[in-house]
Design an enzyme around this catalytic site. Structure first.
Site, mmCIF file in Angstrom:
data_model
loop_
_atom_site.group_PDB
_atom_site.id
_atom_site.type_symbol
_atom_site.label_atom_id
_atom_site.label_comp_id
_atom_site.label_asym_id
_atom_site.label_seq_id
_atom_site.Cartn_x
_atom_site.Cartn_y
_atom_site.Cartn_z
ATOM 1 N N ARG A 35 29.921 129.025 63.511
ATOM 2 C CA ARG A 35 30.798 129.147 65.083
ATOM 3 C C ARG A 35 32.060 128.343 65.591
ATOM 4 N NH1 ARG A 35 27.388 131.810 64.688
ATOM 5 N NH2 ARG A 35 25.369 131.950 66.062
ATOM 6 N N GLU A 84 30.581 126.626 74.514
ATOM 7 C CA GLU A 84 31.554 127.562 73.563
ATOM 8 C C GLU A 84 31.902 128.265 74.545
ATOM 9 O OE1 GLU A 84 29.683 130.519 71.444
ATOM 10 O OE2 GLU A 84 27.616 129.353 71.966
ATOM 11 N N SER A 99 25.275 131.519 75.645
ATOM 12 C CA SER A 99 25.266 130.226 75.383
ATOM 13 C C SER A 99 26.445 129.202 75.336
ATOM 14 C CB SER A 99 24.548 130.070 73.726
ATOM 15 O OG SER A 99 23.275 130.559 73.399
#
Length: 359
Positions: free
Chosen positions: A164, A350, A249
């Site tokens: 990520r 995130e 998420s």
């Protein structure tokens, strides 16, 4: 360039919260992006670049500057033997690109079906799900340097991809505006599944990949399976589903060193926890499911706090329940603090939070 004023930002995001932008424009070409940046620079106006709005939370007070939405379109497919190069404009819808590639008998991003957002955002986050990440197929990223206004290109290696992560989220955060992405995908193959949950659901569905034709039939079967899984978790954006009013998420899975993992296990045992702390290899480190930490810190599916809550179908999805951005951020802070107190692990968010979200 169509410059607008006082534009509502909430409808432009999947979370559906936030105030208004002082200025707003959608840029369909690199030249329009340059023009918008020069316009803002000449007036001392701050600029925030927006893609599909699936990973952004705007403050309730809005953004006192220019929100520049990248709307560069266009997809080109160039077959090359057993592979194909697919080049897509940054403003293209990500799931639309996945579907097009499947229809062209291409494989490599089918497990990323149903993820909301734009193509241009995919390299920034190194978007991944169900055993696939875009770093496995991206070969080139084209961007505009916000400092020099010149076009630049990056190879896969130059993007510094990690879990990520990329250079566009790390050391070069906010320096480049991605305008185009190129992928190298396999033609006429049966995709290999690398994710246990996906394989388990495939077996339960009775579908035998080996009996399907390579290319579109096999990749379509995987896409249908992925979309079904994501819908059951409210992770496919649906305006009629209140549990999908999220950014997906909210927290990354922590990646820990061996020593940090042992410390976490020790704290869990001292707290009288049953069973082992789940972990999965991530290069020379270990990835721990953030959902496991959140649940054992006292937050369950369907939890509510003021105008925000946790999805009834996914522990990591913080949703808006009629409140504002400040409610969402306050709940995220509560979760972060509880996890850190209990486990000594600091969760990383995130989404991008734009503006002051303090109540």
């Amino acid at each position: 360039m169509d410059m607008q004023e006082n534009i509502a930002l909430a409808p432009l995001t999947t979370m559906g919260v936030g105030g208004r932008a002082r200025f707003f424009c959608t840029c369909a070409t690199e030249e329009e992006i340059r023009e918008a940046l020069e316009w803002a620079g000449g007036r001392g106006v701050a600029v925030h670049v927006l893609g599909g709005g699936s990973n952004t939370i705007f403050a309730d007070a809005g953004f006192d500057g220019l929100v520049l939405k990248v709307g560069i379109a266009g997809v080109e497919c160039q077959p090359r033997g057993e592979e194909a190069l697919v080049t897509a404009g940054a403003g293209e819808d990500w799931d639309g690109l996945v579907l097009s590639c499947i229809e062209w008998d291409l494989s490599g991003i089918e497990c990323l079906s149903g993820i909301p957002g734009s193509v241009g955002a995919s390299p920034i986050q190194n978007v991944g799900a169900y055993g696939q990440e875009v770093r496995q197929t991206i070969t080139r990223v084209r961007a505009l340097d916000r400092q020099s206004l010149r076009q630049v290109e990056f190879t896969r290696e130059e993007c510094d991809f990690a879990y990520r992560q990329s250079r566009f989220k790390g050391r070069d955060r906010d320096r480049f505006i991605i305008t185009q992405v190129r992928f190298q995908l396999a033609r006429q193959v049966v995709p290999e599944l690398r994710y246990a949950e996906l394989q388990r659901n495939l077996d339960e569905s009775g579908v035998d990949l080996d009996r399907l034709e390579p290319g579109r039939p096999a990749s379509s079967a995987i896409r249908d399976l992925v979309l079904g899984l994501r819908r059951r978790k409210s992770m496919v954006f649906d305006p009629t589903d209140p549990n999908s009013r999220s950014v997906g998420s909210f927290f990354l899975n922590p990646v820990l060193s061996g020593a940090d993992l042992e410390q976490l296990r020790g704290r869990w045992r001292q707290a009288g926890g049953e069973g082992e702390v789940p972990s999965y290899p991530e290069q020379d480190r270990a990835k721990v499911p953030a959902a496991w930490l959140v649940e054992r810190a006292g937050f369950h599916k369907g939890y509510r706090r003021g105008g925000a809550g946790i999805s009834a179908h996914h522990t990591l999805a913080i949703i808006s329940c009629g409140g504002g951005a400040s409610d969402v951020i306050e709940l995220s802070r509560e979760i972060e603090q509880a996890v850190e107190r209990k486990f000594g692990v600091r969760l990383e968010r995130e989404p991008i939070v734009v503006g002051d979200t303090r109540s």
